[in-house]
Scaffold this active site. Structure first.
Site, PDB file in Angstrom:
ATOM      1  N   CYS A   2       0.832  -1.201   0.000  1.00 25.53           N
ATOM      2  CA  CYS A   2       0.000   0.000   0.000  1.00 25.53           C
ATOM      3  C   CYS A   2       0.870   1.256   0.000  1.00 25.53           C
ATOM      4  O   CYS A   2       2.064   1.204   0.279  1.00 25.53           O
ATOM      5  CB  CYS A   2      -0.902   0.009   1.223  1.00 25.53           C
ATOM      6  SG  CYS A   2      -1.851  -1.504   1.418  1.00 25.53           S
ATOM      7  N   ARG A  27       0.769   1.766  -6.018  1.00 23.48           N
ATOM      8  CA  ARG A  27       0.984   0.783  -4.962  1.00 23.48           C
ATOM      9  C   ARG A  27      -0.323   0.156  -4.481  1.00 23.48           C
ATOM     10  O   ARG A  27      -0.303  -0.821  -3.732  1.00 23.48           O
ATOM     11  CB  ARG A  27       1.705   1.433  -3.772  1.00 23.48           C
ATOM     12  CG  ARG A  27       3.099   1.930  -4.094  1.00 23.48           C
ATOM     13  CD  ARG A  27       3.746   2.541  -2.869  1.00 23.48           C
ATOM     14  NE  ARG A  27       4.028   1.548  -1.852  1.00 23.48           N
ATOM     15  CZ  ARG A  27       5.179   0.903  -1.723  1.00 23.48           C
ATOM     16  NH1 ARG A  27       6.157   1.143  -2.563  1.00 23.48           N
ATOM     17  NH2 ARG A  27       5.355   0.025  -0.769  1.00 23.48           N
ATOM     18  N   TRP A  84      -4.013  -1.662  -1.144  1.00 26.84           N
ATOM     19  CA  TRP A  84      -4.101  -2.903  -1.901  1.00 26.84           C
ATOM     20  C   TRP A  84      -4.424  -3.977  -0.885  1.00 26.84           C
ATOM     21  O   TRP A  84      -3.621  -4.275  -0.007  1.00 26.84           O
ATOM     22  CB  TRP A  84      -2.788  -3.203  -2.626  1.00 26.84           C
ATOM     23  CG  TRP A  84      -2.887  -4.347  -3.588  1.00 26.84           C
ATOM     24  CD1 TRP A  84      -3.306  -4.303  -4.883  1.00 26.84           C
ATOM     25  CD2 TRP A  84      -2.537  -5.715  -3.343  1.00 26.84           C
ATOM     26  NE1 TRP A  84      -3.247  -5.543  -5.454  1.00 26.84           N
ATOM     27  CE2 TRP A  84      -2.784  -6.430  -4.538  1.00 26.84           C
ATOM     28  CE3 TRP A  84      -2.058  -6.405  -2.229  1.00 26.84           C
ATOM     29  CZ2 TRP A  84      -2.558  -7.804  -4.641  1.00 26.84           C
ATOM     30  CZ3 TRP A  84      -1.833  -7.770  -2.335  1.00 26.84           C
ATOM     31  CH2 TRP A  84      -2.072  -8.449  -3.533  1.00 26.84           C
ATOM     32  N   ASN A 110       1.433  -0.208   5.755  1.00 22.08           N
ATOM     33  CA  ASN A 110       1.777  -0.987   4.572  1.00 22.08           C
ATOM     34  C   ASN A 110       2.384  -2.288   5.052  1.00 22.08           C
ATOM     35  O   ASN A 110       3.322  -2.273   5.847  1.00 22.08           O
ATOM     36  CB  ASN A 110       2.786  -0.208   3.715  1.00 22.08           C
ATOM     37  CG  ASN A 110       3.369  -1.045   2.596  1.00 22.08           C
ATOM     38  OD1 ASN A 110       2.711  -1.924   2.061  1.00 22.08           O
ATOM     39  ND2 ASN A 110       4.613  -0.768   2.234  1.00 22.08           N
ATOM     40  N   GLY A 111       1.836  -3.422   4.597  1.00 22.17           N
ATOM     41  CA  GLY A 111       2.408  -4.702   4.996  1.00 22.17           C
ATOM     42  C   GLY A 111       1.407  -5.596   5.684  1.00 22.17           C
ATOM     43  O   GLY A 111       0.192  -5.466   5.522  1.00 22.17           O
ATOM     44  N   GLU A 492       7.670 -13.884 -20.305  1.00 18.63           N
ATOM     45  CA  GLU A 492       7.449 -12.484 -19.965  1.00 18.63           C
ATOM     46  C   GLU A 492       6.387 -11.854 -20.880  1.00 18.63           C
ATOM     47  O   GLU A 492       5.531 -11.087 -20.419  1.00 18.63           O
ATOM     48  CB  GLU A 492       8.759 -11.703 -20.061  1.00 18.63           C
ATOM     49  CG  GLU A 492       8.649 -10.215 -19.793  1.00 18.63           C
ATOM     50  CD  GLU A 492       8.147  -9.848 -18.414  1.00 18.63           C
ATOM     51  OE1 GLU A 492       7.792  -8.680 -18.212  1.00 18.63           O
ATOM     52  OE2 GLU A 492       8.103 -10.742 -17.528  1.00 18.63           O
ATOM     53  N   LYS A 496       2.791 -10.212 -19.627  1.00 18.76           N
ATOM     54  CA  LYS A 496       2.313  -8.874 -19.940  1.00 18.76           C
ATOM     55  C   LYS A 496       0.878  -8.909 -20.453  1.00 18.76           C
ATOM     56  O   LYS A 496       0.040  -8.083 -20.073  1.00 18.76           O
ATOM     57  CB  LYS A 496       3.213  -8.193 -20.987  1.00 18.76           C
ATOM     58  CG  LYS A 496       4.621  -7.879 -20.528  1.00 18.76           C
ATOM     59  CD  LYS A 496       4.698  -6.728 -19.549  1.00 18.76           C
ATOM     60  CE  LYS A 496       4.619  -7.161 -18.122  1.00 18.76           C
ATOM     61  NZ  LYS A 496       5.763  -7.673 -17.478  1.00 18.76           N
ATOM     62  N   GLU A 499      -1.509  -9.694 -17.578  1.00 19.67           N
ATOM     63  CA  GLU A 499      -1.601  -8.624 -16.588  1.00 19.67           C
ATOM     64  C   GLU A 499      -2.533  -7.502 -17.022  1.00 19.67           C
ATOM     65  O   GLU A 499      -3.315  -7.004 -16.206  1.00 19.67           O
ATOM     66  CB  GLU A 499      -0.207  -8.031 -16.339  1.00 19.67           C
ATOM     67  CG  GLU A 499       0.715  -8.876 -15.496  1.00 19.67           C
ATOM     68  CD  GLU A 499       2.058  -8.217 -15.315  1.00 19.67           C
ATOM     69  OE1 GLU A 499       2.525  -8.126 -14.166  1.00 19.67           O
ATOM     70  OE2 GLU A 499       2.659  -7.781 -16.318  1.00 19.67           O
ATOM     71  N   HIS A 515       3.332 -32.403 -25.486  1.00 20.47           N
ATOM     72  CA  HIS A 515       3.040 -33.076 -24.221  1.00 20.47           C
ATOM     73  C   HIS A 515       1.820 -32.486 -23.532  1.00 20.47           C
ATOM     74  O   HIS A 515       1.678 -32.614 -22.314  1.00 20.47           O
ATOM     75  CB  HIS A 515       4.260 -33.016 -23.301  1.00 20.47           C
ATOM     76  CG  HIS A 515       5.433 -33.777 -23.823  1.00 20.47           C
ATOM     77  ND1 HIS A 515       5.612 -35.127 -23.597  1.00 20.47           N
ATOM     78  CD2 HIS A 515       6.479 -33.384 -24.597  1.00 20.47           C
ATOM     79  CE1 HIS A 515       6.726 -35.524 -24.185  1.00 20.47           C
ATOM     80  NE2 HIS A 515       7.279 -34.487 -24.807  1.00 20.47           N
ATOM     81  N   LYS A 614       2.158  -2.564  -7.737  1.00 18.82           N
ATOM     82  CA  LYS A 614       3.519  -2.495  -8.264  1.00 18.82           C
ATOM     83  C   LYS A 614       4.518  -3.256  -7.415  1.00 18.82           C
ATOM     84  O   LYS A 614       5.396  -3.940  -7.927  1.00 18.82           O
ATOM     85  CB  LYS A 614       3.930  -1.016  -8.359  1.00 18.82           C
ATOM     86  CG  LYS A 614       5.286  -0.798  -9.020  1.00 18.82           C
ATOM     87  CD  LYS A 614       5.245  -1.179 -10.474  1.00 18.82           C
ATOM     88  CE  LYS A 614       6.562  -0.986 -11.174  1.00 18.82           C
ATOM     89  NZ  LYS A 614       6.534  -1.522 -12.540  1.00 18.82           N
TER      90      LYS A 614
END
Length: 619
Positions: A2, A27, A84, A110-111, A492, A496, A499, A515, A614
């Site tokens: 956050c 955040r 968040w 935050n946390g 990657e 993207k 996301e 497979h 983030k």
């Protein structure tokens, strides 16, 4: 994860606090709130959703207050938060700031507080009344239970009882001229201005107001007032700390003419790589990583390298594994940090563990680094954030220099991480003598040319990528395939797309397609293939033929001028030519643009994708 910000000074602070939150909204944006000390009491406004909703709630409060608000002196001390969610649903009751039962103590956090349930039961037994489902509210009640007229003392007493990883800022209506903050593994920084001070989870929160910053270390308690700051350790012993001058340009936090932060940051990648490699390639025949302090004898005698990371950093580490093993002939293990930390890994003296984390605050990566260090391994942190926890938990640090990245989906930080891994691989090869001098020089020269090739690739591929995006933006599933150095690019690129477009996407080693994943293909399936020139290109072309035989539509990322790929792919996007093992840093660019264009075609907010934040400072 956050965003938190606090202010003490002479200026009316509501707008300052919300402006600070706007710089931290990446955040978290599930909910937001602001509390200020006003006329001997605390006034608090909270709202679900982004900051626009908070502003609307504040405006409604002001309008309903009418003449009373005009008569009251403006508040000059306050705290604010953008959330968040981790514990508790996304509701106004669970939004920060949180208060104690008397509404005198307000905190933003935050946390995660790991022992919140036990503390809550005790505090409820003492008569405290809780109003939310969050773990954070416990901290407000706990501080209130310890308060005897000195807020910093109450914070230190509470800090001794809390378990977890967190940073918080607290204010008390009885001490309107100060704020107190504490840090345990999550970021916290103070800003020092003329007759005013700030506390925040990141520097951009106050960068528009002051460039004087003070980094708060793990396990410290900081008190700020209008005159400045004071720091103690958890036991109350004074700590001296110098003020640092922040050189960032405020414009770096703005969009710079681009429609989104993500697009701006995609186009900043040439500069990010140039900054990352510049002084580390001082000649054409070697690499200077003396800043890390890792001596040549240690690098020469290395038994093994272990790379631990999460998300995009994990993919960058995979590129590094291929490069290091190819050039330096050192065995490299790649591990997801959230798995590594709960294994009983065989690691110790003679091993180098590389922890990769853009923010330097990723909880799982930090835990993996600490575990390795406890067992005797040397730990190298690769991070974009100076003063972050990773820099404190490592034996050595190598900074990427990507600058501030606001978009949640990593772009320029990824290519900077890959460039840094290439530097590590080349330095190891140089020290260990595993590359001929001519080959080493060739690779160094190619590395120096990468920034200009990034620009050329972005300019040359944008139109073609947009055409591909228009062809496939309404599809419901994508498959990405690659081999060897192309596999992490696929991983990657697929990440993207997931996301920011919310399209289900799978990324697979092309040799594994038969497979299982081949069963997913039909005439409507777009298959993105990384087919840049490499020793395995023939194999990749064969896989593309297998895909086309099932009727799927193939989109190939190919090296410029490679006609063989165009002969088998339905659509082809070219990237600039470079050494095959350096190709990933260019091959990812059209995949970033593809994800971006598809998401925009679907009308989505690419800078703030749902459910993501983030910096992941919790498990």
């Amino acid at each position: 994860m956050c965003g938190i910000v606090g202010y003490v000074g002479a200026r009316p602070c509501r707008e300052l606090l919300v402006a600070g939150l706007e710089k931290l909204e990446y955040r978290g944006y599930d909910s937001a709130g602001v509390s200020v000390i006003e006329d001997g009491r605390v006034d608090s406004v909270r709202a679900v959703g982004n900051l626009a909703n908070l502003r609307a709630a504040m405006k409604e409060r002001d309008e309903s207050s009418g003449a009373v608000a005009v008569a009251a002196p403006p508040a000059t001390t306050g705290v604010a938060h953008t959330r968040w969610a981790t514990h508790g649903r996304v509701t106004e009751e669970n939004a920060h700031p949180h208060s104690d039962s008397s509404d005198r103590v307000h905190i933003v956090l935050n946390g995660i507080v790991e022992n919140h349930a036990k503390l809550r039961r005790r505090l409820e037994g003492e008569g405290q009344q809780f109003s939310s489902e969050t773990d954070a509210e416990v901290v407000a009640h706990l501080i209130a239970s310890h308060y005897e007229g000195d807020l910093a003392d109450a914070v230190r007493a509470s800090f001794a009882e809390l378990r977890g990883h967190y940073a918080f800022v607290v204010m008390h209506a009885d001490e309107p001229g100060q704020l107190v903050g504490a840090r345990k593994e999550c970021p916290l920084v103070a800003g020092v201005g003329e007759g005013e001070s700030f506390l925040a989870s990141a520097i951009p929160a106050f960068l528009a107001e002051t460039r004087e910053a003070v980094m708060i270390e793990n396990g410290e308690v900081v008190t700020i007032d209008a005159s400045g700051f004071s720091i103690t350790d958890a036991e109350g012993n004074p700590v001296e700390r110098e003020v640092e001058e922040i050189s960032w340009d405020e414009a770096a936090a703005e969009k710079g003419g681009y429609e989104t932060f993500m697009l701006k940051e995609i186009h900043e990648q040439a500069d990010a790589v140039a900054e990352t490699i510049a002084d580390r390639l001082p000649t054409d025949d070697g690499v200077d990583l003396s800043e890390t302090g890792l001596d040549d004898s240690f690098l020469r005698d290395l038994k093994r390298i272990v790379i631990v990371a999460c998300g995009t950093s994990y993919h960058a580490g995979l590129v590094g594994r291929y490069a290091i093993e190819e050039w330096a002939r050192v065995p490299v293990e790649m591990d997801i940090a959230s798995e590594y930390r709960y294994r009983n890994p065989v690691v110790g003296p003679g091993d180098l563990v590389i922890g990769m984390t853009q923010s330097g605050e990723t909880a799982d990566t930090l835990a993996a680094m600490r575990l390795a260090r406890e067992r005797g391994a040397r730990v190298l942190a690769i991070t974009n954030s100076r003063g972050s926890q990773a820099t404190r938990d490592a034996d050595a640090v190598l900074y990427t220099r990507a600058g501030l990245e606001v978009g949640v989906a990593a772009t320029k930080t990824f290519v900077a991480q890959v460039a840094t891994m290439y530097l590590v691989g080349l330095r190891l090869a140089e020290v260990r003598g595993t590359l001929e001098p001519g080959r080493l020089s060739e690779l160094v020269v190619e590395m120096k040319g990468i920034p200009s090739k990034i620009e050329a690739t972005l300019t040359g591929s944008e139109e073609r990528v947009r055409e591909v995006a228009l062809s496939h933006h309404d599809q419901q599933f994508f498959l990405y395939l690659g081999r060897h150095i192309g596999l992490p690019v696929c991983l990657e690129g697929a990440l993207k797309l997931k996301e920011i477009s919310y399209i289900p996407t799978d990324a697979y080693a092309a040799g594994e397609m038969k497979h299982g994943p081949i069963a997913l293909l039909d005439e409507s399936t777009p298959v993105v293939c990384v087919a840049t020139e490499s020793p395995v290109l023939d194999k990749v072309l064969s896989n593309i033929e297998e895909v086309r035989a099932r009727g799927a539509k193939t989109i190939a990322i190919a090296t410029e001028g490679c006609e063989r790929v165009g002969e088998v792919a339905d659509q082809m996007i070219e990237v600039a030519r470079t050494d095959w093992i350096l190709q990933p840093i260019l091959a990812i660019l059209p995949l970033q643009l593809l994800a971006y264009d598809i998401a925009r075609e679907r009308g989505l907010n690419v800078d703030q994708p749902r459910n993501l934040a983030k910096t992941v400072t919790v498990e």
